[in-house]
Design a protein around this motif. Structure first.
Motif, short mmCIF file in Angstrom:
data_model
loop_
_atom_site.label_atom_id
_atom_site.label_comp_id
_atom_site.label_asym_id
_atom_site.label_seq_id
_atom_site.Cartn_x
_atom_site.Cartn_y
_atom_site.Cartn_z
N LYS A 67 61.10 83.93 25.00
CA LYS A 67 60.72 82.51 25.03
C LYS A 67 60.87 81.96 26.45
O LYS A 67 60.01 81.21 26.92
CB LYS A 67 61.59 81.71 24.07
N TYR A 70 57.96 83.22 28.42
CA TYR A 70 56.77 82.48 27.98
C TYR A 70 56.71 81.10 28.64
O TYR A 70 55.67 80.70 29.15
CB TYR A 70 56.78 82.32 26.45
N GLU A 71 57.83 80.39 28.64
CA GLU A 71 57.86 79.03 29.19
C GLU A 71 57.55 79.02 30.69
O GLU A 71 56.91 78.09 31.18
CB GLU A 71 59.21 78.38 28.91
N CYS A 74 53.72 81.93 30.83
CA CYS A 74 52.62 82.04 29.87
C CYS A 74 52.14 80.70 29.29
O CYS A 74 50.97 80.56 28.94
CB CYS A 74 53.01 82.94 28.70
N SER A 75 53.04 79.74 29.17
CA SER A 75 52.72 78.52 28.43
C SER A 75 51.64 77.65 29.07
O SER A 75 51.02 76.84 28.39
CB SER A 75 53.98 77.68 28.21
N LYS A 79 48.78 78.66 24.07
CA LYS A 79 49.52 77.87 23.08
C LYS A 79 50.08 78.81 22.02
O LYS A 79 49.60 79.93 21.85
CB LYS A 79 48.59 76.85 22.43
N LEU A 80 51.06 78.34 21.29
CA LEU A 80 51.66 79.14 20.24
C LEU A 80 50.91 79.01 18.92
O LEU A 80 51.25 79.67 17.95
CB LEU A 80 53.13 78.74 20.05
N ASN A 150 57.18 83.97 16.69
CA ASN A 150 56.15 82.95 16.53
C ASN A 150 55.27 83.24 15.32
O ASN A 150 54.76 82.34 14.67
CB ASN A 150 55.31 82.84 17.80
#
Length: 154
Positions: A67, A70-71, A74-75, A79-80, A150
């Motif tokens: 996570k 990702y933050e 990737c974010s 989107k998740l 997720n």
């Protein structure tokens, strides 16, 4: 300000379209010379990860590290949910791709986009090449575990 935004949008569109024309020309050249055989589709993609064994239960510590990656990396593009931002949404991504394929794609982006048919099909939809985020093997595994979380794996 509006002119600047319009110019940026036009440049992005021109860049995306120009890349497609270049790919078309390369395809035509390779078809006529037959110097490079077409890559065979592999469920694991292209890279060092093959047949990655993933436990049935989630590793919460790995998912938490994933996570964080990702933050940071990737974010801004993913989107998740199943909604596409720049890149595709991550909802159910672990149900559509093997662990090895995802980990190969995140650590070997350029080679996957150049040779893997599944990655190339995704590029045709998104029109933007994923930049190499220089993920380590551990980062890739952690991000994969976050993707599993997720997708509802517990």
């Amino acid at each position: 300000m509006k002119k600047l935004l319009l110019l940026a949008a036009f440049s992005a569109l021109l860049f995306a379209c120009g890349g497609a024309q270049q790919e078309d020309q390369q395809s035509e050249n390779s078809e006529t010379t037959d110097s490079k055989p077409e890559a065979a589709a592999s469920p694991d993609g292209v890279g060092k990860f093959k047949d990655v064994q993933i436990p049935a239960t989630l590793d919460a510590a790995m998912a938490e590290k994933g996570k964080s990656v990702y933050e940071v990396k990737c974010s801004s593009c993913h989107k998740l949910t199943d909604e596409r931002l720049v890149g595709p949404g991550w909802k159910d991504v672990t149900k559509r791709n093997t662990a090895a394929w995802i980990m190969n794609f995140t650590t070997n982006v350029d080679e996957m986009l150049n040779t893997d048919p599944k990655a190339q099909a995704q590029l045709e939809i998104c029109l933007v090449r994923m930049p190499n985020q220089n993920l380590s093997d551990d980062d890739a595994r952690h991000v994969y575990e976050f993707m599993r979380q997720n997708d509802g794996i517990k």
